[in-house]
Scaffold this motif. Structure first.
Motif, PDB file in Angstrom:
ATOM      1  N   TRP A  75     -26.834  18.687 -15.773  1.00 46.69           N
ATOM      2  CA  TRP A  75     -25.387  18.596 -16.096  1.00 46.69           C
ATOM      3  C   TRP A  75     -24.494  18.206 -14.981  1.00 46.69           C
ATOM      4  CZ3 TRP A  75     -22.008  18.505 -19.661  1.00 46.69           C
ATOM      5  CH2 TRP A  75     -20.574  18.956 -19.512  1.00 46.69           C
ATOM      6  N   GLY A  76     -24.767  18.765 -13.719  1.00 51.92           N
ATOM      7  CA  GLY A  76     -24.063  18.570 -12.617  1.00 51.92           C
ATOM      8  C   GLY A  76     -23.940  16.928 -12.663  1.00 51.92           C
ATOM      9  N   ASP A  77     -25.436  16.299 -12.664  1.00 48.74           N
ATOM     10  CA  ASP A  77     -25.318  14.735 -12.319  1.00 48.74           C
ATOM     11  C   ASP A  77     -24.579  14.333 -13.589  1.00 48.74           C
ATOM     12  OD1 ASP A  77     -26.792  15.377 -10.329  1.00 48.74           O
ATOM     13  OD2 ASP A  77     -28.754  14.729 -11.685  1.00 48.74           O
ATOM     14  N   PHE A  78     -24.672  14.479 -14.754  1.00 47.80           N
ATOM     15  CA  PHE A  78     -23.914  14.034 -15.843  1.00 47.80           C
ATOM     16  C   PHE A  78     -22.227  14.123 -15.404  1.00 47.80           C
ATOM     17  CE2 PHE A  78     -21.679  14.840 -19.628  1.00 47.80           C
ATOM     18  CZ  PHE A  78     -22.064  13.455 -20.540  1.00 47.80           C
TER      19      PHE A  78
ATOM     20  N   ILE B 208     -20.873  10.374 -15.169  1.00 47.91           N
ATOM     21  CA  ILE B 208     -20.173  10.014 -16.408  1.00 47.91           C
ATOM     22  C   ILE B 208     -18.854  10.535 -16.344  1.00 47.91           C
ATOM     23  CG2 ILE B 208     -20.618   9.941 -18.667  1.00 47.91           C
ATOM     24  CD1 ILE B 208     -22.911   8.856 -17.550  1.00 47.91           C
ATOM     25  N   LEU B 209     -18.724  12.099 -16.277  1.00 46.13           N
ATOM     26  CA  LEU B 209     -17.260  12.406 -16.635  1.00 46.13           C
ATOM     27  C   LEU B 209     -16.506  11.911 -15.761  1.00 46.13           C
ATOM     28  CD1 LEU B 209     -18.171  16.032 -17.904  1.00 46.13           C
ATOM     29  CD2 LEU B 209     -17.560  13.666 -19.047  1.00 46.13           C
ATOM     30  N   LYS B 210     -16.762  12.020 -14.163  1.00 46.47           N
ATOM     31  CA  LYS B 210     -15.737  11.605 -13.191  1.00 46.47           C
ATOM     32  C   LYS B 210     -16.116  10.081 -13.124  1.00 46.47           C
ATOM     33  CE  LYS B 210     -15.862  15.796 -10.462  1.00 46.47           C
ATOM     34  NZ  LYS B 210     -16.657  16.304  -9.204  1.00 46.47           N
ATOM     35  N   GLY B 211     -16.682   9.620 -12.594  1.00 52.78           N
ATOM     36  CA  GLY B 211     -17.101   8.195 -12.100  1.00 52.78           C
ATOM     37  C   GLY B 211     -16.776   7.271 -13.469  1.00 52.78           C
ATOM     38  N   ALA B 212     -17.593   7.426 -14.398  1.00 49.95           N
ATOM     39  CA  ALA B 212     -17.606   6.224 -15.493  1.00 49.95           C
ATOM     40  C   ALA B 212     -16.409   6.296 -16.357  1.00 49.95           C
ATOM     41  CB  ALA B 212     -18.754   6.277 -16.272  1.00 49.95           C
TER      42      ALA B 212
ATOM     43  N   ILE C 214     -23.665   4.140 -12.447  1.00 50.64           N
ATOM     44  CA  ILE C 214     -24.951   4.429 -11.940  1.00 50.64           C
ATOM     45  C   ILE C 214     -25.446   3.634 -10.969  1.00 50.64           C
ATOM     46  CG2 ILE C 214     -27.551   4.876 -12.621  1.00 50.64           C
ATOM     47  CD1 ILE C 214     -26.654   5.712 -15.449  1.00 50.64           C
ATOM     48  N   VAL C 215     -25.159   2.353 -11.051  1.00 49.70           N
ATOM     49  CA  VAL C 215     -25.820   1.359  -9.879  1.00 49.70           C
ATOM     50  C   VAL C 215     -24.915   1.516  -8.642  1.00 49.70           C
ATOM     51  CG1 VAL C 215     -25.766  -1.039  -9.434  1.00 49.70           C
ATOM     52  CG2 VAL C 215     -26.710  -0.400 -11.608  1.00 49.70           C
ATOM     53  N   ALA C 216     -23.758   1.923  -8.751  1.00 52.97           N
ATOM     54  CA  ALA C 216     -22.820   1.970  -7.516  1.00 52.97           C
ATOM     55  C   ALA C 216     -23.529   3.176  -6.672  1.00 52.97           C
ATOM     56  CB  ALA C 216     -21.464   2.388  -8.040  1.00 52.97           C
ATOM     57  N   GLU C 217     -24.115   4.120  -7.422  1.00 53.19           N
ATOM     58  CA  GLU C 217     -24.624   5.257  -6.681  1.00 53.19           C
ATOM     59  C   GLU C 217     -25.952   4.797  -5.985  1.00 53.19           C
ATOM     60  OE1 GLU C 217     -25.241   8.591  -9.482  1.00 53.19           O
ATOM     61  OE2 GLU C 217     -23.054   8.911  -9.446  1.00 53.19           O
ATOM     62  N   PHE C 218     -26.417   3.703  -6.211  1.00 57.28           N
ATOM     63  CA  PHE C 218     -27.634   3.217  -5.179  1.00 57.28           C
ATOM     64  C   PHE C 218     -26.995   2.800  -3.845  1.00 57.28           C
ATOM     65  CE2 PHE C 218     -29.557   2.033  -9.615  1.00 57.28           C
ATOM     66  CZ  PHE C 218     -30.027   3.334  -9.767  1.00 57.28           C
ATOM     67  N   PHE C 219     -25.848   2.418  -3.876  1.00 57.14           N
ATOM     68  CA  PHE C 219     -25.099   2.288  -2.495  1.00 57.14           C
ATOM     69  C   PHE C 219     -24.807   3.206  -1.615  1.00 57.14           C
ATOM     70  CE2 PHE C 219     -25.228  -1.745  -5.228  1.00 57.14           C
ATOM     71  CZ  PHE C 219     -25.736  -2.379  -4.250  1.00 57.14           C
ATOM     72  N   GLY C 220     -24.737   4.631  -2.189  1.00 59.67           N
ATOM     73  CA  GLY C 220     -24.433   5.569  -1.369  1.00 59.67           C
ATOM     74  C   GLY C 220     -23.715   6.537  -2.229  1.00 59.67           C
ATOM     75  N   SER C 221     -23.978   7.777  -1.924  1.00 54.44           N
ATOM     76  CA  SER C 221     -23.352   8.683  -3.095  1.00 54.44           C
ATOM     77  C   SER C 221     -23.530  10.121  -2.404  1.00 54.44           C
ATOM     78  CB  SER C 221     -23.959   8.774  -4.616  1.00 54.44           C
ATOM     79  OG  SER C 221     -25.265   9.213  -4.334  1.00 54.44           O
ATOM     80  N   PRO C 222     -22.494  11.041  -2.738  1.00 55.56           N
ATOM     81  CA  PRO C 222     -22.849  12.672  -2.634  1.00 55.56           C
ATOM     82  C   PRO C 222     -24.141  12.870  -3.054  1.00 55.56           C
ATOM     83  CG  PRO C 222     -21.252  12.487  -4.340  1.00 55.56           C
ATOM     84  CD  PRO C 222     -21.521  11.009  -3.690  1.00 55.56           C
ATOM     85  N   THR C 223     -24.758  13.993  -2.613  1.00 52.69           N
ATOM     86  CA  THR C 223     -25.756  14.479  -3.036  1.00 52.69           C
ATOM     87  C   THR C 223     -26.196  14.888  -4.713  1.00 52.69           C
ATOM     88  OG1 THR C 223     -25.614  16.772  -2.072  1.00 52.69           O
ATOM     89  CG2 THR C 223     -26.750  14.927  -0.894  1.00 52.69           C
TER      90      THR C 223
ATOM     91  N   GLY D  84     -27.467   8.131 -10.547  1.00 52.09           N
ATOM     92  CA  GLY D  84     -28.227   7.032  -9.812  1.00 52.09           C
ATOM     93  C   GLY D  84     -28.676   7.805  -8.580  1.00 52.09           C
ATOM     94  N   PHE D  85     -28.226   8.673  -7.969  1.00 47.88           N
ATOM     95  CA  PHE D  85     -28.543   9.371  -6.748  1.00 47.88           C
ATOM     96  C   PHE D  85     -29.917  10.031  -7.026  1.00 47.88           C
ATOM     97  CE2 PHE D  85     -29.042  13.241  -4.544  1.00 47.88           C
ATOM     98  CZ  PHE D  85     -29.387  12.873  -3.205  1.00 47.88           C
ATOM     99  N   ARG D  86     -29.909  10.828  -8.221  1.00 48.17           N
ATOM    100  CA  ARG D  86     -31.306  11.495  -8.584  1.00 48.17           C
ATOM    101  C   ARG D  86     -31.989  10.506  -8.944  1.00 48.17           C
ATOM    102  NH1 ARG D  86     -30.337  16.050  -6.821  1.00 48.17           N
ATOM    103  NH2 ARG D  86     -28.692  16.331  -8.007  1.00 48.17           N
ATOM    104  N   ILE D  87     -31.993   9.417  -9.713  1.00 46.87           N
ATOM    105  CA  ILE D  87     -33.120   8.616 -10.072  1.00 46.87           C
ATOM    106  C   ILE D  87     -33.626   8.066  -8.624  1.00 46.87           C
ATOM    107  CG2 ILE D  87     -33.370   6.368 -10.917  1.00 46.87           C
ATOM    108  CD1 ILE D  87     -31.320   6.993 -13.219  1.00 46.87           C
TER     109      ILE D  87
END
Lengths: 281, 287
Positions: free
Chosen positions: A79-82, A86-90, A218-227, A231-234
């Protein structure tokens, strides 16, 4: 081996049932729902049976039951990742990007010159691998959700713009003349004729943009994201070879994608109920 | 030809905006450097400096053009710094995947058109699967396949194939269904077999639909290949070029790779368009 044989047997039986159902009652609505559902269940059973029966390592492909367990065990995490992705970024990026595209389309619409120039350029840009802009925007806007929203804005902007410009041009001369005989002002004609006429085109663009928004975020998180974030989790779970968690994230992403698309399709149905494509059934 | 002037003016506007953005975004660095050195910079000096930094926040168009030109023409084609080399790596994986995905898509579409059970089972899932952000999973597929010892072109091609598969499938099903009842009836009065009906009516009739979805599919395959090159470890290809640029803050390198990818995408779509025109002309369907 036993599980694999059972699964293959189940597959054969289900396939036969589907064949009979589809050929006997091709018009029945119930059958139209049952047949694809049975096919989906068959795939899951086949997957489960083959993975268990052939003792495939969970590092390569976890069984559906393992994935379900991972989903159940990691609900707060998922849920946190979602929420982050999704809710904030997308969603933020989707709203900003689509809103901006619609406004630009309306502004451009008054000038045929700009229209003729912007449409080919927009069409061209819409076919480009825009997702490659992600590392640049992550560099500019930092690691948090703002950079993901920025990637989404750029990705959804052009498909929506192109569709909206085409939609605003979709009224025929007869309707426009009618508006002129009523001496309708530009805002009146826009509001009562051209915007409603553009809606089917707009929703086409909006539906394409839903998938793009999730991909961008999701792809943008592969280039750097908070923890946190999907995308980070994947990428971290793959690093730890925790494949059930990866597949749990994929399941969430798939559900979110279909849900998002379904939501837009429902709004479309309510907003363009008058259009022939919606009246058919 | 009427739209050449509008297109050029839109492009000119983009370039002007880009220069403005470059000056605006890079000015911070210039002012910081000047303050550190204890000198005042005038506005014109600032503008000149923002357009020739080594690692600008936003490179100016001419810097990207120079970077692109050096990447394409300034290196031996086999060099690791040559964009042609990286573009070739990406291109070959894209084409392998695109060919595979198109072949599978056409095959399954033929099955769907001829078997009602397959149609009712598979089509809803094929359509639903297009709403899933498959691309986002691509790096994971790469890592898993790498742990199995499958590296290089094959995993990238698999992702490209998967992404081009669904547009081709959906478009081809639509195309193979395009002949209307009257044409199908005519073939029946000729007592044509199902195979004859397929080769002489359904397949030619599906060509416009096939090419429309091939254009979507090849663009999707290219994006898939580039994203598949992103996971750390890949050292070849335009995607790897993007990633290494972002690690080392080489913005000009990122932008050149991005434009290289854009040019490649444009060329691929253009090539499909040319083949489309030739095929439709041969089938007497050119408009």
């Amino acid at each position: 081996m036993n599980e694999a044989l059972v699964a293959i047997l189940f597959w054969g039986v289900a396939w036969g049932t589907n064949g009979v159902l589809a050929n006997r009652f091709p018009k029945s609505r119930l059958v139209r729902a049952i047949v694809p559902a049975l096919f989906g269940v068959t795939l899951l059973v086949l997957w489960q049976g083959l993975v268990r029966g052939l003792e495939v390592s969970p590092v390569i492909l976890p069984a559906p039951s393992d994935i379900a367990t991972a989903i159940g065990a990691n609900l707060p995490l998922l849920w946190g990742d979602f929420a982050q992705t999704i809710l904030k970024g997308a969603l933020a990026g989707y709203l900003i990007g689509c809103g901006a595209a619609v406004l630009v389309a309306i502004a451009v619409d008054r000038s045929p010159f700009l229209q003729r120039g912007l449409l080919p350029v927009g069409n061209f840009v819409a076919a480009l691998p825009i997702v490659g802009i992600a590392p640049i925007l992550v560099m500019w806007f930092g690691f948090d959700w703002q950079s993901k929203a920025a990637v989404v804005v750029v990705m959804v902007f052009f498909p929506v713009l192109v569709n909206m410009v085409a939609g605003l041009a979709a009224t025929d001369a007869l309707s426009r003349d009618l508006m002129a005989t009523w001496s309708a002002s530009y805002p009146q004609a826009l509001l009562k004729l051209r915007l409603p006429a553009a809606l089917p085109f707009l929703f086409n663009g909006l539906k394409i943009a839903t998938t793009l928004a999730l991909i961008g975020a999701i792809v943008a998180e592969f280039f750097g994201s908070p923890t946190r974030g999907m995308g980070f989790r994947i990428s971290t779970a793959v690093g730890q070879l925790d494949l059930p968690l990866v597949w749990a994230e994929i399941t969430v992403a798939a559900l979110a994608g279909s849900g998002f698309y379904g939501l837009i399709a429902m709004i479309e149905k309510a907003a363009t109920f008058w259009h022939p494509s919606q009246r058919g059934h | 030809m009427k739209s050449i002037l509008p297109i050029l003016s839109v492009l000119a506007a983009i370039v002007v905006l880009w220069y403005g953005g470059a000056v605006w975004l890079n000015s911070q660095w210039t002012y910081d450097q000047a303050a550190r050195a204890g000198v005042e910079v005038s506005f014109s000096e600032m503008v000149v400096d923002t357009l020739r930094q080594d690692r600008p926040v936003l490179p100016a168009p001419h810097q990207v053009a120079v970077g692109l030109w050096q990447g394409v023409a300034g290196q031996a084609i086999t060099s690791k710094r040559s964009l042609v080399f990286h573009a070739w790596v990406t291109f070959s994986a894209t084409m392998a995947g695109f060919g595979l995905g198109t072949f599978a898509g056409i095959l399954l579409a033929i099955g769907i058109v001829h078997s009602r059970a397959m149609d009712m089972s598979v089509m809803p899932w094929a359509i639903a699967s297009q709403t899933i952000p498959i691309l986002a999973i691509a790096p994971m597929v790469i890592v898993v396949l790498a742990s199995l010892g499958i590296k290089g072109m094959v995993p990238k091609a698999i992702i490209a194939a998967y992404l081009s598969f669904f547009p081709v499938l959906v478009g081809m099903v639509k195309g193979l269904r395009a002949p209307d009842a009257m044409q199908l009836d005519l073939l029946r009065t000729y007592s044509a077999s199902q195979a004859q009906g397929f080769w002489k009516l359904r397949l030619p009739a599906s060509m416009p639909y096939l090419f429309a979805s091939l254009k979507v599919g090849i663009a999707a395959a290219l994006v898939g290949t580039i994203v598949a090159e992103l996971p750390a470890g890949a050292t070849q290809g335009l995607g790897a070029r993007l990633l290494s640029g972002s690690y080392y803050g080489q913005t000009i390198q990122i932008w050149s790779a991005l434009f290289g990818a854009a040019i490649l995408a444009a060329l691929l779509v253009l090539a499909v368009g040319v083949i489309e025109r030739i095929t439709l002309k041969a089938k007497g369907m050119a408009r």
